[in-house]
Design an enzyme around this catalytic site. Sequence first.
Site, mmCIF file in Angstrom:
data_model
loop_
_atom_site.group_PDB
_atom_site.id
_atom_site.type_symbol
_atom_site.label_atom_id
_atom_site.label_comp_id
_atom_site.label_asym_id
_atom_site.label_seq_id
_atom_site.Cartn_x
_atom_site.Cartn_y
_atom_site.Cartn_z
ATOM 1 N N LYS A 72 0.807 -1.234 0.000
ATOM 2 C CA LYS A 72 0.000 0.000 0.000
ATOM 3 C C LYS A 72 0.840 1.285 0.000
ATOM 4 C CE LYS A 72 -4.097 -1.988 2.226
ATOM 5 N NZ LYS A 72 -5.077 -1.903 3.307
ATOM 6 N N ASP A 108 -10.130 2.666 1.969
ATOM 7 C CA ASP A 108 -10.389 2.028 3.275
ATOM 8 C C ASP A 108 -11.154 2.963 4.204
ATOM 9 O OD1 ASP A 108 -9.249 -0.470 2.862
ATOM 10 O OD2 ASP A 108 -7.261 0.151 3.558
HETATM 11 N N1 LIG Z 1 -12.819 -4.315 6.750
HETATM 12 C C1 LIG Z 1 -11.989 -3.776 5.870
HETATM 13 O O1 LIG Z 1 -12.365 -3.335 4.780
HETATM 14 C C2 LIG Z 1 -10.535 -3.656 6.222
HETATM 15 C C3 LIG Z 1 -9.702 -2.829 5.445
HETATM 16 C C4 LIG Z 1 -8.350 -2.734 5.817
HETATM 17 C C5 LIG Z 1 -7.878 -3.459 6.900
HETATM 18 N N2 LIG Z 1 -8.731 -4.262 7.602
HETATM 19 C C6 LIG Z 1 -8.268 -5.047 8.764
HETATM 20 O O2 LIG Z 1 -7.609 -4.177 9.644
HETATM 21 C C7 LIG Z 1 -6.668 -4.905 10.422
HETATM 22 C C8 LIG Z 1 -5.429 -4.059 10.588
HETATM 23 O O3 LIG Z 1 -4.820 -3.868 9.324
HETATM 24 P P1 LIG Z 1 -3.620 -2.845 9.137
HETATM 25 O O4 LIG Z 1 -3.315 -2.781 7.690
HETATM 26 O O5 LIG Z 1 -3.894 -1.588 9.892
HETATM 27 O O6 LIG Z 1 -2.443 -3.639 9.902
HETATM 28 P P2 LIG Z 1 -1.073 -3.065 10.418
HETATM 29 O O7 LIG Z 1 -0.667 -1.854 9.627
HETATM 30 O O8 LIG Z 1 -0.139 -4.220 10.509
HETATM 31 O O9 LIG Z 1 -1.395 -2.545 11.926
HETATM 32 C C9 LIG Z 1 -1.801 -3.430 12.925
HETATM 33 C C10 LIG Z 1 -2.202 -2.649 14.190
HETATM 34 O O10 LIG Z 1 -2.708 -3.599 15.126
HETATM 35 C C11 LIG Z 1 -2.017 -3.445 16.378
HETATM 36 N N3 LIG Z 1 -1.970 -4.735 17.048
HETATM 37 C C12 LIG Z 1 -1.785 -5.966 16.477
HETATM 38 N N4 LIG Z 1 -1.830 -6.921 17.427
HETATM 39 C C13 LIG Z 1 -2.052 -6.288 18.616
HETATM 40 C C14 LIG Z 1 -2.201 -6.740 19.954
HETATM 41 N N5 LIG Z 1 -2.134 -8.033 20.279
HETATM 42 N N6 LIG Z 1 -2.430 -5.806 20.922
HETATM 43 C C15 LIG Z 1 -2.514 -4.490 20.619
HETATM 44 N N7 LIG Z 1 -2.363 -4.001 19.359
HETATM 45 C C16 LIG Z 1 -2.142 -4.889 18.376
HETATM 46 C C17 LIG Z 1 -0.673 -2.907 16.007
HETATM 47 O O11 LIG Z 1 -0.099 -2.286 17.122
HETATM 48 P P3 LIG Z 1 1.518 -2.038 17.230
HETATM 49 O O12 LIG Z 1 1.791 -0.781 16.462
HETATM 50 O O13 LIG Z 1 1.738 -1.876 18.687
HETATM 51 O O14 LIG Z 1 2.189 -3.252 16.648
HETATM 52 C C18 LIG Z 1 -1.061 -1.928 14.892
HETATM 53 O O15 LIG Z 1 -1.530 -0.721 15.435
HETATM 54 C C19 LIG Z 1 -6.425 -6.225 9.649
HETATM 55 O O16 LIG Z 1 -6.897 -7.289 10.422
HETATM 56 C C20 LIG Z 1 -7.242 -6.092 8.376
HETATM 57 O O17 LIG Z 1 -7.896 -7.305 8.064
HETATM 58 C C21 LIG Z 1 -10.041 -4.356 7.293
#
Ligand SMILES: NC(=O)c1ccc[n+]([C@@H]2O[C@H](COP(=O)([O-])OP(=O)(O)OC[C@H]3O[C@@H](n4cnc5c(N)ncnc54)[C@H](OP(=O)(O)O)[C@@H]3O)[C@@H](O)[C@H]2O)c1
Length: 283
Positions: A72, A108
């Site tokens: 991305k 998003d």
């Molecule tokens: N519904 C939709 O259309 C849609 C669209 C986009 C994304 N999503 C979903 O959004 C989620 C996140 O995606 P992303 O791209 O933002 O991922 P990302 O950039 O990898 O960020 C993940 C986030 O989750 C936090 N995190 C992960 N495990 C954790 C835990 N055990 N405790 C506390 N914080 C935790 C991380 O915190 P740290 O910074 O502390 O590591 C970070 O802030 C994914 O599961 C994805 O499927 C959904």
Amino acid sequence: MAARSFKQELVGVFGQPVAENPTQVMIEAAFRQMGLDWRYLTLEVAPKDLPAAIAGMRAMGFRGINCTIPHKVAVVSLLDELTPAARAIGAVNCVARQGDKLLGENTDGKGFLQSVQAQGSVKGKSAVILGAGGAARAIGVELLRAGAGSLTVVNRSEARGQELLQVLEAVAPGRSTFTRWVGDYVVPEGTDLVIQATSIGLYPDIEARVPLDIDSLRPNMIVCDVIPNPPRTRLVREAEAAGCVVLDGLGMLVNQGVIGIQLWTGRDPDPTVMRQALLDVFE
Ligand SMILES: NC(=O)c1ccc[n+]([C@@H]2O[C@H](COP(=O)([O-])OP(=O)(O)OC[C@H]3O[C@@H](n4cnc5c(N)ncnc54)[C@H](OP(=O)(O)O)[C@@H]3O)[C@@H](O)[C@H]2O)c1
């Protein structure tokens, strides 16, 4: 015999890993319902191959492409133009070919916003976002652009939280704060929107618990979870039991798909057909 074309229009998704990405199911269901002979291809592209893949989609005349993890941010420098939202977010998840140019958009946050705005305007509302990754970034930027009054970013890692705060300050100075996530987060009284934007609860780790004090949720709060699979996450179920209005991650996924189809085809797909196609594969 009437002339007919045997050439389909192509769109798709570049990601790695990408095999578990269900977007094809909902987009092709929409194309069928719209009577469009288009294909949505799920394509595994390694980071080192992204420039060649973008050159390839230009050469083969793809109408557009979605980019997912880990492309991305990297894709931004390979495109000709960005929308204001994509520039502010610093990431692109949807590319549309316009003439011989590739336009980068981030759908998003817009997809999320549409789900929330179906419940009412976000103008002046106070929101808490759990997480500071790509999804949180897109949601935060769009909430501020839509006039949210205050935004609290709650994140485990301070560095990532502060980074997001800087992005949000550039969009709307003085409306956002950062809180480090330690133990169970207590949602402040007066919060309107609670947004779970971490990857906690995503399949297969479906019973993972979001560290949140469920007793601090109030029935007048809207609780949103970005996790699309499964749609009924543990948080969704607990927030429903607490009497909150609850929005699942399928709404956001479908809405961002609708915006992508509009950009690529210039037509409006039927979101209910898209949601049902996803529910059918998640069952
Ligand atoms: N519904 C939709 O259309 C849609 C669209 C986009 C994304 N999503 C979903 O959004 C989620 C996140 O995606 P992303 O791209 O933002 O991922 P990302 O950039 O990898 O960020 C993940 C986030 O989750 C936090 N995190 C992960 N495990 C954790 C835990 N055990 N405790 C506390 N914080 C935790 C991380 O915190 P740290 O910074 O502390 O590591 C970070 O802030 C994914 O599961 C994805 O499927 C959904």
